[in-house]
Design an enzyme around this catalytic site. Structure first.
Site, short mmCIF file in Angstrom:
data_model
loop_
_atom_site.label_atom_id
_atom_site.label_comp_id
_atom_site.label_asym_id
_atom_site.label_seq_id
_atom_site.Cartn_x
_atom_site.Cartn_y
_atom_site.Cartn_z
N GLY A 173 0.56 -1.41 -0.24
CA GLY A 173 0.13 0.32 0.10
C GLY A 173 0.82 1.44 0.18
O GLY A 173 2.05 0.86 -0.68
N SER A 185 3.54 3.33 2.59
CA SER A 185 4.10 2.53 4.51
C SER A 185 3.57 4.40 5.42
O SER A 185 3.34 4.26 5.91
CB SER A 185 5.65 2.84 4.35
OG SER A 185 5.96 3.62 2.95
N CYS A 229 6.38 -4.91 0.29
CA CYS A 229 6.32 -4.12 -0.37
C CYS A 229 5.79 -2.84 0.66
O CYS A 229 6.87 -3.27 1.87
CB CYS A 229 5.15 -3.52 -1.19
SG CYS A 229 5.43 -2.49 -3.20
N ARG A 270 12.44 3.47 0.11
CA ARG A 270 11.61 3.61 -0.57
C ARG A 270 11.48 4.05 -2.65
O ARG A 270 11.98 5.01 -2.60
CB ARG A 270 10.54 4.61 -0.29
CG ARG A 270 9.48 4.28 1.07
CD ARG A 270 8.91 5.30 1.53
NE ARG A 270 7.96 6.17 1.40
CZ ARG A 270 7.86 6.80 0.62
NH1 ARG A 270 8.43 8.34 0.76
NH2 ARG A 270 6.68 6.92 -0.05
N ARG A 273 5.85 -0.15 -7.91
CA ARG A 273 6.84 1.36 -6.90
C ARG A 273 7.46 1.19 -5.63
O ARG A 273 7.00 1.46 -4.50
CB ARG A 273 5.99 2.00 -6.35
CG ARG A 273 5.33 3.21 -7.62
CD ARG A 273 4.09 4.69 -6.58
NE ARG A 273 2.83 3.71 -5.84
CZ ARG A 273 1.72 3.20 -7.07
NH1 ARG A 273 2.12 3.60 -8.28
NH2 ARG A 273 1.16 2.66 -6.35
N HIS A 292 4.91 -8.73 -4.62
CA HIS A 292 3.58 -9.02 -3.48
C HIS A 292 3.36 -10.45 -4.48
O HIS A 292 2.55 -10.63 -5.25
CB HIS A 292 2.62 -7.68 -4.12
CG HIS A 292 2.99 -6.06 -4.14
ND1 HIS A 292 1.92 -6.03 -3.24
CD2 HIS A 292 2.89 -5.63 -4.83
CE1 HIS A 292 2.05 -4.71 -2.78
NE2 HIS A 292 3.25 -4.84 -3.81
N GLU A 308 0.81 -12.23 -3.40
CA GLU A 308 -0.41 -11.58 -2.95
C GLU A 308 -1.33 -11.24 -4.08
O GLU A 308 -2.54 -11.91 -4.07
CB GLU A 308 -0.59 -10.99 -2.05
CG GLU A 308 -1.18 -9.71 -1.80
CD GLU A 308 0.56 -9.38 -1.52
OE1 GLU A 308 1.75 -9.85 -1.36
OE2 GLU A 308 0.66 -7.88 -2.04
#
Ligand code: GLN
Length: 197
Positions: free
Chosen positions: A50, A52, A82, A111, A141, A177, A179
């Site tokens: 998402g 951070s 992430c 980041r 990102r 990711h 997921e």
């Protein structure tokens, strides 16, 4: 531990549903965690992808920062993807002003390390700890692990050696990711850590 592992997903912001689907598909009992009392009821926690800095701010305003830090210090297994990896890092670079993390992983994470030109990409990654086939990894990102402390195991790196997956005891972090692609082996590994804890 007998029965189904009981795990939470920090549900303040980010791709909570994708993690819930992956974990339920693997037989875990899944809770959305937004309050300290909900954290206290689970045996492991996923911090989703998402943004951070937003998850950090919401965690502080929901009174979740200290409870999550205490749970990590007490050995609770945590898997961060992430933004979740950024939140697990002891040190970050290129955070927004005043951005904090839960910490626990002895790593420095940058980041948005791939910049705006190539902010998203996919690649096949060898992950020796997971065996064959390679992991099809989606980076959005994404952060990079710039340095790892002595107790941190590197699970995967890009072809040029830049680190994108790490484990330190019960803490697991990936820049990408799993997921979102149906890759379940990192979640399986996390649930094994929860069962063993
Ligand atoms: N760039 C985001 C951050 O700083 C992470 C992106 C992601 O989780 N896909 O938190």
């Amino acid at each position: 531990m007998a029965g189904r592992p009981h795990v939470g997903i920090l549900a303040l912001q980010g791709d909570v549903r994708e993690h819930a689907r992956a974990l339920s598909g693997l037989g875990a009992e899944v809770e959305f965690v937004r309050r300290p009392i909900e954290l206290a009821a689970v045996d492991g926690l996923v911090i989703p992808g998402g943004e951070s800095s937003v998850i950090d701010k919401l965690a502080r305003s929901f009174g979740m920062q200290e409870p999550v830090r205490a749970a990590i210090a007490a050995g609770m297994p945590v898997y961060g993807t992430c933004a979740g990896l950024i939140l697990l890092a002891d040190r970050i670079t290129d955070g927004i002003d005043g951005q904090e993390t839960f910490g626990g992983l002895d790593v420095t994470v940058r980041r948005n390390a791939f910049g705006s030109q190539v902010d998203s990409f996919e690649t096949d990654l060898a992950v020796p700890a997971l065996g064959e086939p390679p992991v099809h990894a989606v980076f959005i990102r994404a952060p990079l692990v710039e340095s790892v402390g002595a107790g941190v195991e590197t699970l995967a790196a890009l072809g040029d050696g830049r680190v994108v997956a790490v484990q330190q005891g019960a803490l697991l972090g990936t820049s990408f990711h799993p997921e979102v692609t149906g890759e379940l082996r990192f979640h399986e590994r996390f649930l094994d850590i929860v069962r063993a804890a």
